[in-house]
Design a protein around this motif. Structure first.
Motif, PDB file in Angstrom:
ATOM      1  N   GLU A  47       0.806  -0.849  -0.047  1.00 40.99           N
ATOM      2  CA  GLU A  47      -0.250  -0.195  -0.238  1.00 40.99           C
ATOM      3  C   GLU A  47       0.595   1.461   0.306  1.00 40.99           C
ATOM      4  O   GLU A  47       1.996   1.310   1.038  1.00 40.99           O
ATOM      5  N   PHE A  48       0.523   2.130  -0.927  1.00 45.58           N
ATOM      6  CA  PHE A  48       1.210   3.760  -0.762  1.00 45.58           C
ATOM      7  C   PHE A  48       0.093   4.573  -0.448  1.00 45.58           C
ATOM      8  O   PHE A  48      -0.997   4.200  -1.637  1.00 45.58           O
ATOM      9  N   TYR A  49       0.342   5.113   0.354  1.00 50.52           N
ATOM     10  CA  TYR A  49      -0.919   6.547   0.598  1.00 50.52           C
ATOM     11  C   TYR A  49      -0.079   7.931   0.507  1.00 50.52           C
ATOM     12  O   TYR A  49       1.199   8.011   1.230  1.00 50.52           O
ATOM     13  N   GLN A  50      -0.220   8.725  -0.107  1.00 49.40           N
ATOM     14  CA  GLN A  50      -0.170  10.161   0.123  1.00 49.40           C
ATOM     15  C   GLN A  50       2.276   9.870  -0.614  1.00 49.40           C
ATOM     16  O   GLN A  50       2.322  10.065   0.197  1.00 49.40           O
ATOM     17  N   VAL A  51       2.338   8.985  -1.660  1.00 44.13           N
ATOM     18  CA  VAL A  51       3.011   9.598  -2.089  1.00 44.13           C
ATOM     19  C   VAL A  51       4.049   9.937  -3.387  1.00 44.13           C
ATOM     20  O   VAL A  51       2.897   9.711  -4.238  1.00 44.13           O
ATOM     21  N   VAL A  52       5.275  10.573  -3.381  1.00 43.38           N
ATOM     22  CA  VAL A  52       4.990  11.060  -5.127  1.00 43.38           C
ATOM     23  C   VAL A  52       6.589   9.742  -4.969  1.00 43.38           C
ATOM     24  O   VAL A  52       7.328  10.075  -4.441  1.00 43.38           O
ATOM     25  N   PHE A  53       6.608   9.302  -6.767  1.00 44.21           N
ATOM     26  CA  PHE A  53       7.733   9.185  -7.129  1.00 44.21           C
ATOM     27  C   PHE A  53       8.191   9.985  -7.902  1.00 44.21           C
ATOM     28  O   PHE A  53       7.318   9.307  -9.378  1.00 44.21           O
TER      29      PHE A  53
END
Length: 211
Positions: A47-53
């Motif tokens: 799970e990724f939440y509020q992430v910038v790649f």
């Protein structure tokens, strides 16, 4: 068409992909991951939440049943990444290389693809609601038996895309370009096309058009 943008807070913490494994369940939140390579990872239900790649390359990666909420990918390479049965909500892909990306059986809601290479990508059996493809290349993309609701293709290259079993009622293809599509006649009802495209479809149906 209104697409809800990712809700990204100010002051994200810089993180590496290894931080995903610092929790009991694979998770990363409120972070930015930049200029890195993620390779040879097979993780289920990450799970990724509020992430910038940003400027991240994913190689030999499978994230089955991934959950992406409020996530942005900028100038990333997710070619041939497996995101089967994923859930994407308020996600943006900007200037990304997504050749062969597999989103089969996934649910996409409020997802924006801008200036991305999605050739050979797979969305089969997916549920796409409020999804926009802007100036993207979708040659040989597979939308087999998808459910579309408020899906937009604007100035895209969709040659040889497969829409078999996907009703295109209310879908506007008029600004996009293609020489050939795989689509059933009954699924074209209500699809919006340009005059030139309509002539092309008529030819495929065996109709002879007189001046």
């Amino acid at each position: 068409m209104k697409i809800d943008k990712p809700k990204i807070p100010m002051g994200l913490t810089s993180a590496s992909f290894q931080d995903v494994f610092s929790n009991e369940e694979p998770y990363l939140g409120s972070s930015v991951v930049e200029s890195s390579i993620v390779e040879s990872k097979q993780i289920e239900k990450v799970e990724f939440y509020q992430v910038v790649f940003r400027n991240v390359t994913f190689t030999d990666v499978s994230f089955r049943k991934i959950e992406l909420t409020d996530v942005i990918f900028e100038n990333c390479d997710l070619s041939n990444v497996q995101l089967i049965e994923g859930s994407l909500h308020r996600v943006e892909f900007i200037d990304c290389k997504l050749i062969g990306l597999n989103l089969s059986d996934s649910t996409l809601k409020n997802v924006l693809f801008t200036n991305c290479n999605l050739n050979l990508s797979g969305f089969g059996y997916g549920n796409l609601k409020q999804v926009s493809f802007l100036t993207c290349s979708l040659q040989n993309a597979d939308f087999y038996e998808c459910t579309f609701s408020k899906v937009q293709f604007q100035q895209c290259e969709i040659n040889d895309a497969n829409f078999t079993g996907t009703p295109l009622k209310g879908i506007d293809l008029s600004s996009s370009t293609f020489q050939r599509l795989t689509v059933a006649v009954e699924d074209l009802r209500g699809c919006e096309v340009s005059v030139e495209q309509a002539v092309g479809f008529a030819t495929l149906l065996g109709l002879k058009i007189k001046d």
